[in-house]
Design a protein around this motif. Structure first.
Motif, PDB file in Angstrom:
ATOM      1  N   SER A   1      -6.337   1.506   8.349  1.00 47.69           N
ATOM      2  CA  SER A   1      -7.199   0.400   9.055  1.00 47.69           C
ATOM      3  C   SER A   1      -6.087  -0.607   9.645  1.00 47.69           C
ATOM      4  O   SER A   1      -6.396  -1.504  10.504  1.00 47.69           O
ATOM      5  CB  SER A   1      -8.077   0.125   8.122  1.00 47.69           C
ATOM      6  N   MET A   2      -5.200  -0.955   8.690  1.00 46.52           N
ATOM      7  CA  MET A   2      -3.992  -1.949   8.938  1.00 46.52           C
ATOM      8  C   MET A   2      -3.057  -1.524  10.007  1.00 46.52           C
ATOM      9  O   MET A   2      -2.536  -2.494  10.822  1.00 46.52           O
ATOM     10  CB  MET A   2      -3.117  -2.217   7.835  1.00 46.52           C
TER      11      MET A   2
ATOM     12  N   LEU B   1       0.776  -1.295   0.105  1.00 39.33           N
ATOM     13  CA  LEU B   1       0.075  -0.018  -0.239  1.00 39.33           C
ATOM     14  C   LEU B   1       0.865   1.289   0.042  1.00 39.33           C
ATOM     15  O   LEU B   1       0.474   2.197  -0.550  1.00 39.33           O
ATOM     16  CB  LEU B   1      -1.004   0.010   1.243  1.00 39.33           C
TER      17      LEU B   1
ATOM     18  N   ARG C   1      -8.043   6.610  -0.641  1.00 39.97           N
ATOM     19  CA  ARG C   1      -8.696   5.241  -0.480  1.00 39.97           C
ATOM     20  C   ARG C   1      -7.248   4.325   0.074  1.00 39.97           C
ATOM     21  O   ARG C   1      -7.691   3.525   1.045  1.00 39.97           O
ATOM     22  CB  ARG C   1      -9.390   4.679  -1.544  1.00 39.97           C
ATOM     23  N   LEU C   2      -6.286   4.598  -0.613  1.00 37.94           N
ATOM     24  CA  LEU C   2      -5.159   3.955  -0.122  1.00 37.94           C
ATOM     25  C   LEU C   2      -4.683   4.220   1.152  1.00 37.94           C
ATOM     26  O   LEU C   2      -4.405   3.211   1.993  1.00 37.94           O
ATOM     27  CB  LEU C   2      -4.043   4.077  -1.065  1.00 37.94           C
ATOM     28  N   LYS C   3      -4.745   5.303   1.536  1.00 40.61           N
ATOM     29  CA  LYS C   3      -4.414   5.857   3.104  1.00 40.61           C
ATOM     30  C   LYS C   3      -5.343   5.268   4.150  1.00 40.61           C
ATOM     31  O   LYS C   3      -4.945   5.069   5.112  1.00 40.61           O
ATOM     32  CB  LYS C   3      -4.264   7.433   3.084  1.00 40.61           C
ATOM     33  N   SER C   4      -6.454   5.415   3.666  1.00 43.89           N
ATOM     34  CA  SER C   4      -7.671   4.850   4.674  1.00 43.89           C
ATOM     35  C   SER C   4      -7.337   3.324   4.959  1.00 43.89           C
ATOM     36  O   SER C   4      -7.395   2.968   5.921  1.00 43.89           O
ATOM     37  CB  SER C   4      -9.035   4.828   3.969  1.00 43.89           C
ATOM     38  N   GLN C   5      -7.150   2.414   4.015  1.00 37.48           N
ATOM     39  CA  GLN C   5      -6.772   1.068   3.985  1.00 37.48           C
ATOM     40  C   GLN C   5      -5.239   0.965   4.779  1.00 37.48           C
ATOM     41  O   GLN C   5      -5.336  -0.029   5.669  1.00 37.48           O
ATOM     42  CB  GLN C   5      -6.553   0.374   2.546  1.00 37.48           C
ATOM     43  N   LEU C   6      -4.486   1.855   4.592  1.00 35.20           N
ATOM     44  CA  LEU C   6      -3.204   1.781   5.549  1.00 35.20           C
ATOM     45  C   LEU C   6      -3.523   2.185   6.886  1.00 35.20           C
ATOM     46  O   LEU C   6      -2.819   1.302   7.866  1.00 35.20           O
ATOM     47  CB  LEU C   6      -2.073   2.598   4.968  1.00 35.20           C
TER      48      LEU C   6
ATOM     49  N   ASP D   1     -11.899  -6.097   9.481  1.00 30.24           N
ATOM     50  CA  ASP D   1     -11.107  -6.650   8.248  1.00 30.24           C
ATOM     51  C   ASP D   1     -10.497  -7.942   8.956  1.00 30.24           C
ATOM     52  O   ASP D   1     -10.254  -8.246   9.896  1.00 30.24           O
ATOM     53  CB  ASP D   1      -9.797  -5.678   7.927  1.00 30.24           C
TER      54      ASP D   1
END
Length: 407
Positions: free
Chosen positions: A279-280, A238, A272-277, A287
């Motif tokens: 969350s991880m 990501l 969107r990518l920062k949001s996924q990052l 997730d």
């Protein structure tokens, strides 16, 4: 003229020198007084014969038993060696061991003696007033010995040969019965204890399984170490995509405004990518992959719950095997006392040894008579003065009627 003194000094004759002991002289004394020796020996032999004939014949019956030996291997011992410490400990504790001293203690116990007394009605047979007197008579009549080879001998004495054999065999029977009772009682107690303990362990195992299941469902984890590797690789991917798209956005921003559709698409993709990052790497949401920030704490919690689960599983496995062994011990025949020789009715008496009694009496009387002969010879050769003293002492020791009246 010189006058003679009023008293005369008694001539003092030199004492004769001590003579050496002459064996021939001693033999002459014995030969001269042989009648005394013969009379004493004859009287002693006659009394010994009469006494020995008055003694009743005693018969001894013997039985030999071999206590159970400790398992050296194979069968149940092999199973116990494979089950680990707890079950092996159970096998070592089950039943009476192979020590001859242990079975001697059982034979000499009051419970075995009372059982033999009751079975043979010995209190009436011994004509004893109390049970304590009967136990003492029984203890005097039976002896127990253990040889170096571990074999136990039971010797019973009685005036009746059949009763002697019956007494020895009854002790063998009671020993086998008592050992069975002790073994069964111990095995049954262990089985009941393990049965109750196994129920508690089953409940603890179910609680550990439910706790692990709830943990996995809550954090969507199955194996923390492998999931952590997947999460780290995903974060790296990501970040690489975000850097690439930010570079594209910077290139487009130099030539285009923010209202450009390509710029908007890049900005939306970066967001969107920062949001996924986030969350991880954050607290995580719903997730499947756990948040990287929570991985150390989750890993520790996972290890603790897995350790508890494995511990309960190991305890359950060991107790289950131990429980099965206890059931086998309780079910099998624990009367492993082997009778090598049963007591048979003796055909010959064991005592008294009448010939030995007579011989000992004759030998003792012979030496006593020799001593008496020498004493008589000594008194017969006393000087008159010493003989008078002896007579005076003898007369003084006598009691006369006038002495009693005077007193």
């Amino acid at each position: 003229m010189m006058r003679e003194p009023a008293y005369k000094i008694k001539d003092q004759r030199p004492l004769p020198e001590e003579e050496e002991i002459n064996l021939l002289e001693l033999l002459r004394v014995i030969a001269r007084r042989k009648s005394v020796v013969i009379r004493i020996c004859t009287a002693a032999v006659i009394l010994a014969v009469c006494y020995s004939l008055s003694l009743k014949n005693i018969y001894t019956a013997s039985a030999k038993i071999l206590p159970p030996q400790k398992d050296s291997g194979g069968g149940l011992s092999a199973l116990l060696s494979q089950t680990g410490g707890l079950a092996a400990l159970a096998g070592g504790m089950g039943g009476l061991g192979g020590s001859a001293d242990l079975y001697l203690g059982v034979l000499k116990s009051r419970s075995v003696a009372d059982a033999v007394i009751k079975r043979l009605n010995l209190q009436k047979e011994f004509k004893a007033k109390t049970i304590d007197d009967t136990r003492r008579r029984l203890e005097a009549a039976v002896t127990f010995k253990a040889g170096k080879d571990g074999i136990i001998s039971i010797d019973a004495d009685s005036e009746d040969p059949q009763q002697a054999a019956q007494l020895a065999n009854t002790f063998v029977d009671e020993l086998g019965r008592r050992s069975v009772e002790l073994n069964l009682s111990k095995a049954g107690t262990e089985r009941m204890f393990l049965e109750k303990r196994l129920e508690v362990v089953k409940q603890d195992l179910r609680n550990a399984e439910n706790d692990m299941k709830a943990f996995q469902e809550r954090y969507k984890t199955f194996k923390v170490d492998s999931q952590a590797t997947v999460a780290i690789e995903g974060i790296a991917h990501l970040k690489a995509e975000i850097i690439s798209k930010e570079a594209q956005l910077a290139s487009l921003s130099n030539t285009m405004t923010d209202e450009n559709s390509d710029v908007k698409v890049l900005k939306a993709g970066i967001a969107r990518l920062k949001s996924q990052l986030g969350s991880m790497t954050g607290s995580g949401g719903s997730d499947v992959i756990p948040a990287v920030g929570n991985i150390p704490a989750l890993g520790m919690e996972y290890v603790r719950k897995m350790r508890e689960l494995k511990t309960q599983e190991a305890i359950f496995e060991q107790l289950t095997k131990q429980y099965e062994v206890a059931k086998i011990n309780e079910a099998k025949d624990t009367s492993s006392v082997q009778v090598l020789d049963e007591a048979v009715v003796p055909l010959k008496k064991s005592k008294p040894k009448r010939s030995m009694i007579v011989i000992l009496a004759a030998v003792t009387a012979f030496f006593a008579s020799i001593f008496i002969v020498f004493i008589q010879e000594y008194f017969s050769k006393l000087p008159p003065e010493d003989a008078a003293i002896i007579r005076d002492i003898r007369d003084s020791l006598r009691f006369r009627p006038h002495d009693r009246q005077a007193s």
